[in-house]
Write a protein that holds these residues in place. Structure first.
Motif, PDB file in Angstrom:
ATOM      1  N   GLN A  84      52.154  37.061  44.521  1.00 41.31           N
ATOM      2  CA  GLN A  84      51.348  37.582  45.621  1.00 41.31           C
ATOM      3  C   GLN A  84      51.581  39.079  45.808  1.00 41.31           C
ATOM      4  OE1 GLN A  84      48.939  36.074  47.399  1.00 41.31           O
ATOM      5  NE2 GLN A  84      49.222  34.258  46.104  1.00 41.31           N
ATOM      6  N   VAL A  85      52.840  39.497  45.748  1.00 42.91           N
ATOM      7  CA  VAL A  85      53.159  40.929  45.882  1.00 42.91           C
ATOM      8  C   VAL A  85      52.521  41.715  44.747  1.00 42.91           C
ATOM      9  CG1 VAL A  85      55.019  42.632  45.870  1.00 42.91           C
ATOM     10  CG2 VAL A  85      55.290  40.499  47.150  1.00 42.91           C
ATOM     11  N   THR A  86      52.681  41.211  43.522  1.00 45.78           N
ATOM     12  CA  THR A  86      52.108  41.886  42.358  1.00 45.78           C
ATOM     13  C   THR A  86      50.590  41.987  42.469  1.00 45.78           C
ATOM     14  OG1 THR A  86      53.897  41.063  40.952  1.00 45.78           O
ATOM     15  CG2 THR A  86      51.917  41.812  39.847  1.00 45.78           C
ATOM     16  N   SER A  87      49.947  40.894  42.906  1.00 52.01           N
ATOM     17  CA  SER A  87      48.488  40.884  43.019  1.00 52.01           C
ATOM     18  C   SER A  87      47.995  41.913  44.031  1.00 52.01           C
ATOM     19  CB  SER A  87      48.006  39.483  43.409  1.00 52.01           C
ATOM     20  OG  SER A  87      48.313  38.552  42.417  1.00 52.01           O
ATOM     21  N   TRP A  88      48.662  41.999  45.174  1.00 54.56           N
ATOM     22  CA  TRP A  88      48.250  42.967  46.195  1.00 54.56           C
ATOM     23  C   TRP A  88      48.470  44.402  45.724  1.00 54.56           C
ATOM     24  CZ3 TRP A  88      45.032  42.444  49.961  1.00 54.56           C
ATOM     25  CH2 TRP A  88      44.843  41.195  50.549  1.00 54.56           C
ATOM     26  N   LEU A  89      49.583  44.652  45.045  1.00 57.56           N
ATOM     27  CA  LEU A  89      49.830  45.999  44.531  1.00 57.56           C
ATOM     28  C   LEU A  89      48.800  46.366  43.465  1.00 57.56           C
ATOM     29  CD1 LEU A  89      53.730  45.970  44.314  1.00 57.56           C
ATOM     30  CD2 LEU A  89      52.330  47.357  45.859  1.00 57.56           C
ATOM     31  N   ASN A  90      48.460  45.408  42.605  1.00 58.14           N
ATOM     32  CA  ASN A  90      47.422  45.658  41.603  1.00 58.14           C
ATOM     33  C   ASN A  90      46.089  45.960  42.261  1.00 58.14           C
ATOM     34  OD1 ASN A  90      49.176  45.300  39.514  1.00 58.14           O
ATOM     35  ND2 ASN A  90      48.419  43.301  38.878  1.00 58.14           N
ATOM     36  N   LEU A  91      45.764  45.191  43.308  1.00 58.96           N
ATOM     37  CA  LEU A  91      44.492  45.400  44.004  1.00 58.96           C
ATOM     38  C   LEU A  91      44.461  46.776  44.661  1.00 58.96           C
ATOM     39  CD1 LEU A  91      41.780  44.302  45.065  1.00 58.96           C
ATOM     40  CD2 LEU A  91      43.023  43.372  47.022  1.00 58.96           C
ATOM     41  N   ILE A  92      45.536  47.156  45.347  1.00 59.93           N
ATOM     42  CA  ILE A  92      45.578  48.456  46.034  1.00 59.93           C
ATOM     43  C   ILE A  92      45.473  49.599  45.029  1.00 59.93           C
ATOM     44  CG2 ILE A  92      47.070  50.000  47.366  1.00 59.93           C
ATOM     45  CD1 ILE A  92      48.176  47.434  48.737  1.00 59.93           C
ATOM     46  N   GLY A  93      46.263  49.528  43.951  1.00 54.97           N
ATOM     47  CA  GLY A  93      46.225  50.595  42.951  1.00 54.97           C
ATOM     48  C   GLY A  93      44.887  50.700  42.260  1.00 54.97           C
ATOM     49  N   THR A  94      44.293  49.554  41.928  1.00 54.90           N
ATOM     50  CA  THR A  94      43.010  49.567  41.228  1.00 54.90           C
ATOM     51  C   THR A  94      41.896  50.075  42.135  1.00 54.90           C
ATOM     52  OG1 THR A  94      43.710  47.712  39.828  1.00 54.90           O
ATOM     53  CG2 THR A  94      41.346  48.145  39.976  1.00 54.90           C
ATOM     54  N   VAL A  95      41.886  49.653  43.388  1.00 59.05           N
ATOM     55  CA  VAL A  95      40.861  50.120  44.332  1.00 59.05           C
ATOM     56  C   VAL A  95      40.968  51.629  44.529  1.00 59.05           C
ATOM     57  CG1 VAL A  95      40.158  50.075  46.762  1.00 59.05           C
ATOM     58  CG2 VAL A  95      40.560  47.939  45.538  1.00 59.05           C
ATOM     59  N   ALA A  96      42.180  52.159  44.663  1.00 58.51           N
ATOM     60  CA  ALA A  96      42.359  53.601  44.824  1.00 58.51           C
ATOM     61  C   ALA A  96      41.845  54.352  43.599  1.00 58.51           C
ATOM     62  CB  ALA A  96      43.831  53.923  45.070  1.00 58.51           C
ATOM     63  N   ALA A  97      42.143  53.833  42.404  1.00 62.55           N
ATOM     64  CA  ALA A  97      41.678  54.480  41.175  1.00 62.55           C
ATOM     65  C   ALA A  97      40.155  54.447  41.082  1.00 62.55           C
ATOM     66  CB  ALA A  97      42.302  53.793  39.957  1.00 62.55           C
ATOM     67  N   GLU A  98      39.558  53.306  41.438  1.00 65.20           N
ATOM     68  CA  GLU A  98      38.099  53.202  41.385  1.00 65.20           C
ATOM     69  C   GLU A  98      37.447  54.128  42.416  1.00 65.20           C
ATOM     70  OE1 GLU A  98      36.418  51.660  39.191  1.00 65.20           O
ATOM     71  OE2 GLU A  98      37.763  50.174  38.313  1.00 65.20           O
ATOM     72  N   LEU A  99      38.076  54.281  43.569  1.00 64.62           N
ATOM     73  CA  LEU A  99      37.528  55.197  44.575  1.00 64.62           C
ATOM     74  C   LEU A  99      37.627  56.643  44.117  1.00 64.62           C
ATOM     75  CD1 LEU A  99      38.713  53.581  47.935  1.00 64.62           C
ATOM     76  CD2 LEU A  99      36.405  53.637  46.991  1.00 64.62           C
ATOM     77  N   LEU A 100      38.670  56.972  43.352  1.00 64.43           N
ATOM     78  CA  LEU A 100      38.741  58.313  42.758  1.00 64.43           C
ATOM     79  C   LEU A 100      37.565  58.542  41.809  1.00 64.43           C
ATOM     80  CD1 LEU A 100      42.492  59.078  41.882  1.00 64.43           C
ATOM     81  CD2 LEU A 100      41.017  60.292  43.494  1.00 64.43           C
ATOM     82  N   LEU A 101      37.247  57.524  41.012  1.00 67.07           N
ATOM     83  CA  LEU A 101      36.087  57.638  40.130  1.00 67.07           C
ATOM     84  C   LEU A 101      34.810  57.806  40.945  1.00 67.07           C
ATOM     85  CD1 LEU A 101      36.829  54.823  37.498  1.00 67.07           C
ATOM     86  CD2 LEU A 101      37.275  57.272  37.292  1.00 67.07           C
ATOM     87  N   LEU A 102      34.727  57.093  42.059  1.00 63.37           N
ATOM     88  CA  LEU A 102      33.554  57.201  42.933  1.00 63.37           C
ATOM     89  C   LEU A 102      33.430  58.617  43.492  1.00 63.37           C
ATOM     90  CD1 LEU A 102      32.524  54.606  45.642  1.00 63.37           C
ATOM     91  CD2 LEU A 102      32.524  57.044  46.164  1.00 63.37           C
ATOM     92  N   VAL A 103      34.529  59.167  43.981  1.00 63.29           N
ATOM     93  CA  VAL A 103      34.502  60.512  44.571  1.00 63.29           C
ATOM     94  C   VAL A 103      34.119  61.543  43.512  1.00 63.29           C
ATOM     95  CG1 VAL A 103      35.937  62.319  45.579  1.00 63.29           C
ATOM     96  CG2 VAL A 103      36.123  59.974  46.418  1.00 63.29           C
ATOM     97  N   ARG A 104      34.674  61.408  42.314  1.00 61.11           N
ATOM     98  CA  ARG A 104      34.340  62.347  41.233  1.00 61.11           C
ATOM     99  C   ARG A 104      32.854  62.268  40.897  1.00 61.11           C
ATOM    100  NH1 ARG A 104      33.438  62.385  35.862  1.00 61.11           N
ATOM    101  NH2 ARG A 104      34.203  64.180  34.656  1.00 61.11           N
ATOM    102  N   THR A 105      32.329  61.058  40.793  1.00 54.70           N
ATOM    103  CA  THR A 105      30.915  60.883  40.474  1.00 54.70           C
ATOM    104  C   THR A 105      30.031  61.463  41.578  1.00 54.70           C
ATOM    105  OG1 THR A 105      31.452  58.860  39.254  1.00 54.70           O
ATOM    106  CG2 THR A 105      29.154  59.174  39.901  1.00 54.70           C
ATOM    107  N   TYR A 106      30.393  61.204  42.812  1.00 52.94           N
ATOM    108  CA  TYR A 106      29.660  61.739  43.965  1.00 52.94           C
ATOM    109  C   TYR A 106      29.654  63.263  43.944  1.00 52.94           C
ATOM    110  CZ  TYR A 106      29.293  63.253  48.877  1.00 52.94           C
ATOM    111  OH  TYR A 106      28.980  63.904  50.046  1.00 52.94           O
TER     112      TYR A 106
END
Length: 278
Positions: A84-106
């Motif tokens: 559960q801890v690993t899954s949440w950390l993966n989700l948080i890190g992946t969402v942050a990385a994807e949002l960086l891609l979103l901001v760059r694209t924007y």
């Protein structure tokens, strides 16, 4: 039905892949530390820097926890909590990385508000879908002691529903990739400039890499033996962090270089006018 030696070999292979993820994370941090210091440290804490910090440093917590999950336990008791801890950390890190891609694209698409709202709605839908999958999948997990007395958590059932998480990532990353390709096509007349070419080419290539690891995870979960299901999740988190961070470094380096070039041209122009006046 695989024999215990075959299962043990597969689990050991998964551990090797997780160690590869750790090696990539540490190696990338070492070779890009100077760029990180120059381009991010000392800047004010705005939304982009917070996203960068989360995407960049979450793996330094998530990967060790994942390694403990895969290498450490000698009984099944802590496995569910560790996962559960690993899954949440993966989700948080992946969402942050994807949002960086979103901001760059924007940013590259001219800060279009309609585009921003559309991408944010897509991102929120993807996050909600992933959270729903994670909440429903937890009840399917069953652990037992790994064969031949080896350590680590051994999840005995194929949780194919987790492929949906990666399919959601593939959807979002495909949209980001298409927007990057579209932007490069619209500015193809400017691609004679080395800086502009690098700006768009880096975005396309790095997003392709991220997309490839997401697709690879789907293939592993659905088609390979269940013991391999978690073999690429560490690399998934690490590559999201590494590549999204590099995109930010490259974008800021290019913007800084263009600013320096513009300043240099202005200084040369002022110098030339002063000479002509004398």
């Amino acid at each position: 039905m695989a024999s215990p030696p075959e299962i043990a070999l597969r689990l050991q292979t998964v551990k090797y892949f997780k160690m590869i993820g750790l090696a990539v994370l540490v190696f990338d941090y070492c070779i890009n530390l100077e760029a990180e210091v120059d381009l991010t440290w000392g800047r004010r804490w705005d939304f982009v820097r917070i996203l960068f910090a989360v995407a960049r440093y979450t793996p330094f917590i998530g990967v060790p926890v994942d390694l403990i999950y895969s290498l450490g336990p000698t009984s099944t008791r802590p496995c569910s909590s560790l996962y559960q801890v690993t899954s949440w950390l993966n989700l948080i890190g992946t969402v942050a990385a994807e949002l960086l891609l979103l901001v760059r694209t924007y940013t590259l698409l001219g800060r279009n508000r309609v585009l921003l709202v559309s991408l944010l709605l897509l991102a929120l839908g993807c996050i909600a879908g992933s959270a729903a999958v994670g909440a429903n999948a937890g009840s399917f997990f069953k652990y037992q002691d790994p064969p031949l007395g080896t350590s680590g958590c051994y999840q005995t059932q194929r949780i194919a529903i987790y492929a949906v998480n990666y399919a959601i990532l593939v959807l979002f990353e495909t949209v980001i990739l298409c927007l990057n390709v579209f932007q490069a096509w619209c500015h193809r007349g400017q691609l004679g400039s080395r800086l502009i070419t690098r700006l768009y080419w880096d975005g396309i290539v790095y997003v392709l890499y991220i997309l490839a690891i997401s697709i690879a995870n789907i293939v592993v979960i659905i088609f390979l033996p269940s013991e391999y299901a978690e073999s690429l999740d560490t690399l998934q988190l690490v590559l999201h962090s590494v590549l999204s961070s590099r995109l930010l470094f490259n974008l800021r380096a290019i913007m800084q270089r263009r600013h320096e070039q513009a300043t240099s041209l202005m200084e040369m122009d002022v110098f030339g006018r002063n000479i002509s006046l004398h």
